[in-house]
Design an enzyme around this catalytic site. Structure first.
Site, PDB file in Angstrom:
ATOM      1  CB  CYS A   5      28.444  14.398 -18.820  1.00  0.00           C
ATOM      2  SG  CYS A   5      30.122  13.840 -18.597  1.00  0.00           S
TER       3      CYS A   5
ATOM      4  CD  GLN B 132      29.354  24.578 -20.658  1.00  0.00           C
ATOM      5  OE1 GLN B 132      30.214  25.167 -21.300  1.00  0.00           O
ATOM      6  NE2 GLN B 132      29.614  23.461 -19.997  1.00  0.00           N
TER       7      GLN B 132
ATOM      8  CE  LYS C 286      32.882  22.311 -17.433  1.00  0.00           C
ATOM      9  NZ  LYS C 286      31.602  21.620 -17.369  1.00  0.00           N
TER      10      LYS C 286
ATOM     11  CG  ASP D  71      25.191  22.714 -13.460  1.00  0.00           C
ATOM     12  OD1 ASP D  71      26.166  23.484 -13.533  1.00  0.00           O
ATOM     13  OD2 ASP D  71      25.183  21.562 -13.921  1.00  0.00           O
TER      14      ASP D  71
ATOM     15  CG  HIS E 279      27.071  17.564 -16.678  1.00  0.00           C
ATOM     16  ND1 HIS E 279      27.531  16.670 -15.739  1.00  0.00           N
ATOM     17  CD2 HIS E 279      28.126  17.844 -17.479  1.00  0.00           C
ATOM     18  CE1 HIS E 279      28.823  16.425 -15.968  1.00  0.00           C
ATOM     19  NE2 HIS E 279      29.209  17.119 -17.018  1.00  0.00           N
TER      20      HIS E 279
HETATM   21  C1  LIG Z   1      31.120  20.719 -16.625  1.00  0.00           C
HETATM   22  C2  LIG Z   1      29.742  20.682 -16.134  1.00  0.00           C
HETATM   23  C3  LIG Z   1      29.418  20.036 -14.923  1.00  0.00           C
HETATM   24  C4  LIG Z   1      30.425  19.280 -14.108  1.00  0.00           C
HETATM   25  O1  LIG Z   1      31.445  20.091 -13.658  1.00  0.00           O
HETATM   26  P1  LIG Z   1      32.702  19.459 -12.892  1.00  0.00           P
HETATM   27  O2  LIG Z   1      33.696  20.564 -12.914  1.00  0.00           O
HETATM   28  O3  LIG Z   1      33.124  18.264 -13.686  1.00  0.00           O
HETATM   29  O4  LIG Z   1      32.251  19.092 -11.528  1.00  0.00           O
HETATM   30  C5  LIG Z   1      28.118  20.081 -14.514  1.00  0.00           C
HETATM   31  N1  LIG Z   1      27.174  20.715 -15.220  1.00  0.00           N
HETATM   32  C6  LIG Z   1      27.441  21.341 -16.378  1.00  0.00           C
HETATM   33  C7  LIG Z   1      26.351  22.053 -17.104  1.00  0.00           C
HETATM   34  C8  LIG Z   1      28.734  21.333 -16.879  1.00  0.00           C
HETATM   35  O5  LIG Z   1      29.000  21.946 -18.030  1.00  0.00           O
END
Ligand SMILES: *Cc1c(COP(=O)(O)O)cnc(C)c1O
Length: 404
Positions: free
Chosen positions: A362, A201, A224, A198, A121
């Site tokens: 993104c 997801q 999420k 990260d 992302h």
């Molecule tokens: C949604 C997402 C982000 C960004 O998250 P925010 O809540 O917008 O800060 C970063 N990495 C991944 C893999 C995502 O799915």
């Protein structure tokens, strides 16, 4: 087993109509919907004990402080960190990554290398590029194959004693690939590099254990995970969080302030300058309770069923191509139909009450890899049903007919 009809009762929004049709919400990878218990927690906070935390002696402030710190404990418990002070409550994944990327400014020198994956992302790419601009460090990329999987043998070659940091997502938001983060972490540690995962997801689908993973930093967003927007976490090992400087200066993050010299507070407050999203933090804790009451094993099993069913049904549409075909993937299906622009399809299915995402998600480098402007992405959650997938498939057939 998961009783999806009963679960749907927990989510008031699932009863609404969009353009005169029952809502079919398949944009869960962008944000999840909110169960009534989380909405109630938000209303309860503002109705009964809204106050600033940590500084007040009055009753409301103490109640709010207690509730906020209980939420931190819930996050600690969920992610299984060793200490509660290793959980920094942030505004979300993007904020958390920026804290770490900025914090490494004085820990890197020219020629140091940092490694990212091709599946990221933008929020796990851009802060590191900015770090490279500040320090002269070099950004290396683990490439991917047609299935949307990382080339682990190339990763082996990229690692060296110059590598200081590795950062990758646990699950790709654009393709749904589950990355082999255990191996990525082990290999990075062998060369002495730190790892940030990260988890934005993955957390909706998997319950991560940061101690078991032995990961240095793990980040995610509450929104999420059935929680509210504007709150998330940065988990960091204590020794790393002590090494990094504060990200922002302000109230809450200090020990002593004089005009000559200011000393900083200990963890976690050092990274929590200013008044935080108090209500959001508390609601995040409630969302984790809710997700755990449904059970992550049940969620994974049911979502896999939806993924399998959705993949099979979508592939029955002639000319439909799925991007991201790894065997290790979660309930995200990214696709295009022939050469029809994803945006056009997204607009037509919205008229039929269906929310899907269209565009680059993104993750422009992934779209560049496939040489496409974007995809349509249907991402399923545990409150979705096979009937909703059928509705999507019918809508796509209609859209295809109208557009070709
Ligand atoms: C949604 C997402 C982000 C960004 O998250 P925010 O809540 O917008 O800060 C970063 N990495 C991944 C893999 C995502 O799915």
């Amino acid at each position: 087993m998961l009783d999806v009809q009963k679960i749907r009762e927990d989510f008031p929004i699932l009863k609404r109509e969009v353009n005169g049709k029952p809502l079919v919400y398949f944009d869960n990878a962008a944000t999840s919907q909110t169960p009534q218990v989380v909405i109630d927690a938000i209303v309860d906070y503002y109705s009964n004990y809204n106050a600033n935390i940590h500084r007040g002696v009055h009753t409301l402030s103490q109640e709010a402080t207690d509730a906020y710190e209980i939420a931190r404990k819930k996050v600690q418990c969920h992610f299984n960190s060793k200490h509660a002070h290793e959980i920094i409550l942030t505004s979300g994944t993007t904020h958390s990554i920026n804290i770490v990327a900025t914090g490494f400014t004085n820990l890197l020198t020219k020629g140091d290398e940092i490694i990212v994956s091709a599946l990221e992302h933008h929020s796990n790419i851009v802060p590191w590029q900015m770090l490279c601009e500040r320090t002269g460090a070099i950004l290396k990329v683990i490439p991917m194959n047609e299935e949307g999987e990382l080339l682990m043998d190339v990763y082996d070659q990229l690692l060296s004693d110059k590598t200081k940091l590795v950062f990758t997502n646990h699950i790709s938001n654009a393709l749904g690939t589950i990355n082999p983060i255990e191996k990525i972490i082990q290999k990075a540690h062998k060369v002495g590099a730190a790892v940030l995962i990260d988890g934005a997801q993955s957390c909706p689908h998997i319950k991560p254990d940061v101690q078991n993973l032995d990961v240095d930093f793990y980040v995610a967003s509450a929104h999420k995970l059935c929680g509210p927007t504007g709150v998330g976490l940065l988990y960091g090992k204590e020794e790393w969080l002590n090494k990094l400087p504060p990200y922002q200066g302000g109230g809450e993050m200090i020990d002593q302030v004089t005009f000559e010299k200011t000393t900083y507070a200990g963890l976690p407050h050092k990274f929590e300058a200013g008044t935080p999203n108090i209500c959001g933090g508390i609601a995040f804790g409630v969302a984790l309770d809710y997700m755990n009451s449904v059970g992550f094993d049940n969620i994974a099993e049911y979502e896999n069923e939806l993924l399998e069913y959705g993949t099979k049904k979508l592939l029955e549409i002639e000319g439909l191509r799925i991007y991201g075909t790894s065997k290790n993937k979660t309930s995200v299906i990214s696709f295009n139909i022939g050469t029809i622009h994803p945006y056009d399809i997204g607009s037509i299915v919205d008229k039929l009450g269906i929310a899907v995402r269209t565009g680059h998600h993104c993750a422009q480098p992934i779209m560049d890899f496939y040489k496409i402007p974007g995809t349509i992405r249907a991402s399923f959650s545990f409150y979705n049903t096979k009937e909703e997938i059928d509705t999507l498939v019918e809508a796509l057939k209609k859209a295809k007919m109208m557009l070709s």
